[in-house]
Design a protein around this motif. Structure first.
Motif, PDB file in Angstrom:
ATOM      1  N   GLN A  74       0.831  -1.190   0.000  1.00 37.98           N
ATOM      2  CA  GLN A  74       0.000   0.000   0.000  1.00 37.98           C
ATOM      3  C   GLN A  74       0.869   1.245   0.000  1.00 37.98           C
ATOM      4  N   LEU A  75       0.581   2.150  -0.918  1.00 38.55           N
ATOM      5  CA  LEU A  75       1.369   3.367  -1.028  1.00 38.55           C
ATOM      6  C   LEU A  75       0.704   4.499  -0.262  1.00 38.55           C
ATOM      7  N   ALA A 108       7.299   1.668  -1.120  1.00 40.13           N
ATOM      8  CA  ALA A 108       6.251   1.994  -0.139  1.00 40.13           C
ATOM      9  C   ALA A 108       6.847   2.164   1.259  1.00 40.13           C
ATOM     10  N   LYS A 135       7.571   5.192   6.039  1.00 38.45           N
ATOM     11  CA  LYS A 135       6.815   5.058   4.787  1.00 38.45           C
ATOM     12  C   LYS A 135       7.211   6.195   3.850  1.00 38.45           C
TER      13      LYS A 135
END
Ligand SMILES: *[C@@H]1O[C@H](CO)[C@@H](O)[C@H](O)[C@H]1NC(C)=O
Ligand SMILES: *[C@@H]1O[C@H](CO)[C@@H](O)[C@H](O)[C@H]1NC(C)=O
Ligand SMILES: *[C@@H]1O[C@H](CO)[C@@H](O)[C@H](O)[C@H]1NC(C)=O
Ligand SMILES: *[C@@H]1O[C@H](CO)[C@@H](O)[C@H](O)[C@H]1NC(C)=O
Length: 170
Positions: free
Chosen positions: A18-19, A41, A158
């Protein structure tokens, strides 16, 4: 429209990770055509260590850490000391290159915050055209003019932004 495009494309280019950012449309199109354009990510900062050069222990005169980009599988060592030369021209926030020079970092003493910048997605000339950036806070306890300790061996971060790579000749 955008979210439809993201849902259709991301699993193949980022392995479903998930970005925390939305790649620009031009990059999405580029990534679909390229076979080595992976959107990063997550990253890990390991074994962060520093030496304070102030009597109140709030500024670092040198620092070292190991960086790993999870999705692109890039791992490199990063160092800074008083003889390090910034990789950007004067007047810009100083960045320093890691041993793998596709990775750079910015250290903000006042926020004990480390920002890492990874160049990704090489064009046909083999030079990465985009850079992903993300920050992680590293709580530090420094002895006056002495070693700084952090309470975690691994700090997870992140990537929160991707943009065309800045090109400088310094
Ligand atoms: C700590 O010392 C540095 C340099 O000696 C100074 O710039 C900074 O303001 C001081 N910070 C605090 C919180 O006292
Ligand atoms: C501590 O090191 C930083 C980074 O090299 C430098 O900017 C700063 O001037 C140094 N401070 C002192 C008090 O030596
Ligand atoms: C700074 O680091 C470089 C290599 O990372 C090293 O060769 C040099 O001796 C260091 N300088 C100081 C003042 O510690
Ligand atoms: C590390 O220290 C910071 C502040 O000193 C604290 O907020 C955090 O909870 C600590 N983390 C761990 C894993 O102990």
């Amino acid at each position: 429209m955008i979210s439809h495009l993201l849902l259709g494309v991301l699993p193949s280019v980022a392995f479903g990770a998930q970005l925390a950012y939305s790649p620009p449309q031009a990059l999405m199109a580029f990534a679909q055509a390229a076979d080595d354009c992976i959107f990063p990510a997550n990253f890990e900062v390991r074994d962060f260590g520093g030496i304070s050069n102030s009597t109140n222990g709030t500024t670092l005169g040198s620092l070292d850490f190991s960086f790993t980009s999870t999705e692109t599988e890039v791992t490199t060592l990063c160092h800074y000391n008083s003889t390090s030369e910034p990789s950007v021209p004067p007047g810009r926030t100083p960045r320093y290159k890691c041993e793998d020079d596709d990775v750079e970092f910015i250290w903000e003493n006042d926020k004990t915050r480390l920002t890492v910048i990874e160049r990704v997605c090489p064009g046909s000339d083999g030079v990465p055209d985009y850079e992903a950036a993300g920050s992680v806070r590293i709580p530090l306890t420094c002895k006056p003019m002495g070693e700084c300790a952090t309470n975690a061996t691994v700090n997870n971060g992140k990537f929160t932004n991707i943009s065309p790579a800045a090109t400088f000749s310094v």
